[in-house]
Write an enzyme that holds these catalytic residues in place. Sequence first.
Site, short mmCIF file in Angstrom:
data_model
loop_
_atom_site.label_atom_id
_atom_site.label_comp_id
_atom_site.label_asym_id
_atom_site.label_seq_id
_atom_site.Cartn_x
_atom_site.Cartn_y
_atom_site.Cartn_z
N GLU A 65 1.00 -4.11 3.53
CA GLU A 65 -0.40 -4.20 3.48
C GLU A 65 -1.15 -3.97 4.61
OE1 GLU A 65 -1.76 -7.90 1.38
OE2 GLU A 65 -3.68 -6.81 1.29
N ARG A 304 13.89 -13.48 3.68
CA ARG A 304 13.42 -13.04 4.67
C ARG A 304 13.66 -13.53 6.12
NH1 ARG A 304 7.94 -14.07 4.22
NH2 ARG A 304 7.70 -14.82 6.09
N LYS A 314 0.88 -13.41 8.52
CA LYS A 314 -0.25 -12.63 9.26
C LYS A 314 -1.55 -13.55 9.27
CE LYS A 314 0.69 -8.93 6.72
NZ LYS A 314 0.50 -7.42 6.00
P1 ATP Z 1 2.70 -11.82 5.66
O1 ATP Z 1 3.55 -13.17 5.01
O2 ATP Z 1 2.88 -11.90 7.10
O3 ATP Z 1 1.25 -11.89 5.45
P2 ATP Z 1 3.54 -9.74 3.98
O4 ATP Z 1 4.77 -10.09 3.33
O5 ATP Z 1 2.25 -10.38 3.04
O6 ATP Z 1 3.51 -10.59 5.42
P3 ATP Z 1 3.26 -7.17 3.73
O7 ATP Z 1 2.68 -6.23 4.50
O8 ATP Z 1 3.30 -7.41 2.27
O9 ATP Z 1 3.42 -8.55 4.46
O10 ATP Z 1 4.95 -7.06 4.09
C1 ATP Z 1 5.43 -5.70 3.96
C2 ATP Z 1 6.91 -5.88 3.88
O11 ATP Z 1 7.56 -6.64 4.85
C3 ATP Z 1 7.39 -6.43 2.45
O12 ATP Z 1 8.14 -5.67 1.93
C4 ATP Z 1 7.67 -7.84 2.80
O13 ATP Z 1 8.76 -8.23 2.00
C5 ATP Z 1 8.36 -7.39 4.37
N1 ATP Z 1 8.34 -8.85 5.01
C6 ATP Z 1 7.28 -9.69 5.30
N2 ATP Z 1 7.52 -10.50 6.00
C7 ATP Z 1 8.85 -10.63 6.38
C8 ATP Z 1 10.01 -11.38 6.85
N3 ATP Z 1 9.60 -12.54 7.47
N4 ATP Z 1 11.33 -11.09 6.92
C9 ATP Z 1 11.69 -9.94 6.08
N5 ATP Z 1 10.52 -9.05 5.45
C10 ATP Z 1 9.54 -9.49 5.60
#
Ligand code: ATP
Length: 601
Positions: A65, A304, A314
Amino acid sequence: MSSPAANPPATAPAKPSNFLRQIIEHDLAQGTYTARHWGGSPGDAAHHAAGASDPAKIRTRFPPEPNGYLHIGHAKSICLNFGLARDYGGVCHLRFDDTNPEKEDQEYVDAIIDTVHWLGLDWNASFNGVSSTHLYQASDYFDFMYRAAEYLIQAGHAYVDEQSAEEIRINRGDFGAPGVDSPFRNRTPAENLARFREMRDGGHEDGAMVLRAKIDMASPNINLRDPAIYRIRRATHHATGDKWCIYPMYTFAHPIEDALENITHSLCTLEFEDQRPFYDWLLDRLCEGGLLSTPHPHQYEFARLNLTYVVTSKRKLAALVYDHKVKGWDDPRMPTIVGLRRRGYTPEAIQLFAERIGVTKSDSWIDYSTLEGCLRETLDVSAPRAMAVLDPVKLVLTNWDAVMGAGALDECSAPVHPHLPALGRRSFKIGKEVWIDRSDFEETPPKGFFRLFPGNKVRLKYGHVIECTGATRDAAGKVLEVHATLVPDTKSGTPGSDAVKVKGVITWVAAADGIPAEVRLYDRLFTEAQPDAGGKEFLASLNPNSLKVIQAVVEPSLANAKADDKFQFERHGYFVADRVDHSGAKSVFNLAVGLKDSWGK
Ligand code: ATP
Ligand code: MG
């Protein structure tokens, strides 16, 4: 800089298997994803664009995102998705999941593209000489998503609910209690369609009503209790502007994006496991209706990345930036990829890390030292060496003029890299005055101290053996100068130079040709291993000593360092010329990682 190409091994070492590789290998062996699957779907341009023209074996995607900068957790997902596509001859799409216009911005889109490129990955594919590019955004599919929503309404699978958000929440029930049907649940498709079109046309206030999937208000899985799929939100979207005042919910949009792009293996983190039944429900309905073709993509969940001593959310990273706890998203203490890059991390180090931590189905914590170890390992084999004095005190060789001649300077040299002779040698001067590290002198040495103390001999690395005679001090007792005498005929590399045995070797930089440099000594951003575990206030454990700026003296070969160049400062650690502040006029080096793991010692 790169090391001279060694002969590649005859066969690349096999990657360790994991549950995702086993699934993919099984699917490939079964021919699950056939030419039919790649043949596109009725009437949708996006679908054809993504899948029709090439016979990729597997298709994965990384779907950020664009609401912030990518962090080390994302790097795990990036390396996983792009790495699997590469290893199985498929393609990985980069897709922006831009369904939340208030929080998203083109700035983040650009930064994410830049970061994925920097990691050495791309979304281009080439099959049978035909190349294709796979960069997408969810907003490309808003028209299709709207049609899909109308289809669900007409087929009796969705309804417009005018309950308030609070009523919807309460009536959803909880783990112990089933949900309660909305009074709007049994409206006719025609009524729902009329309302939904009014929503689209701006006939209702934000939040006045939502479109919900009609599934099962008693389902043990709360995600199936008629989840919202469209909401009214008058917000300008960075890609579609003001075209829409309704936006699809992420859980509705995401499976459709995957299906339209013919994704075969949709990999996400474990917290989405409970969403998988809705993912399948939605795609099954749209396949039934002929809007999508079968087999549709499948979602698989992996653990994760949780990394100690950082936060990887984020929202929390944004708080650090906006509360000025750090100096921006690319502050070298940040676990963002731009921060790691500025800290001195290389794409190779991050990829090595992703490989080393592997992929599993159970959550665990990875120690921060694992990440640092990967950086150390990759820099050790490639980084040029240099001498630097981080806490300089002057050493005066009191017999220099008598032995070498007044004002004389002697030339010394050292390999650029001890194991890469092809990189050549670096040279620097030695003279009557040299800078040494303050901690290399002790008036009364503790047990086991072999460096400078009165009466002891040490070697100035790549230079001569010297014998310490004492030090001068200021009124407060602070050492002003250390004094020593040169032992003649002991210069490194000359015959008989090792006739005098010493137990200590110290690094140094001549006063005559050393150059001043600002050195930023970075440490962990948090003092607690799990700063935000169990809802803890993560700002409470910020490390007050995570940055120390010092004035150092470095050897003259570093005058040519360019921003982003990495070095091993001998005895000190790995340093990088700061990408932002280093210039020909002012040297600025960041500590990337120490030579040894010394956290907590
Ligand atoms: P945040 O929790 O930091 O806002 P998010 O998951 O909302 O992260 P996205 O932009 O939706 O951020 O993430 C893009 C991809 O990265 C998703 O497929 C998510 O599963 C993966 N991702 C995010 N954080 C992790 C993590 N700590 N380990 C592995 N994959 C991750
Ligand atoms: Mg997310």
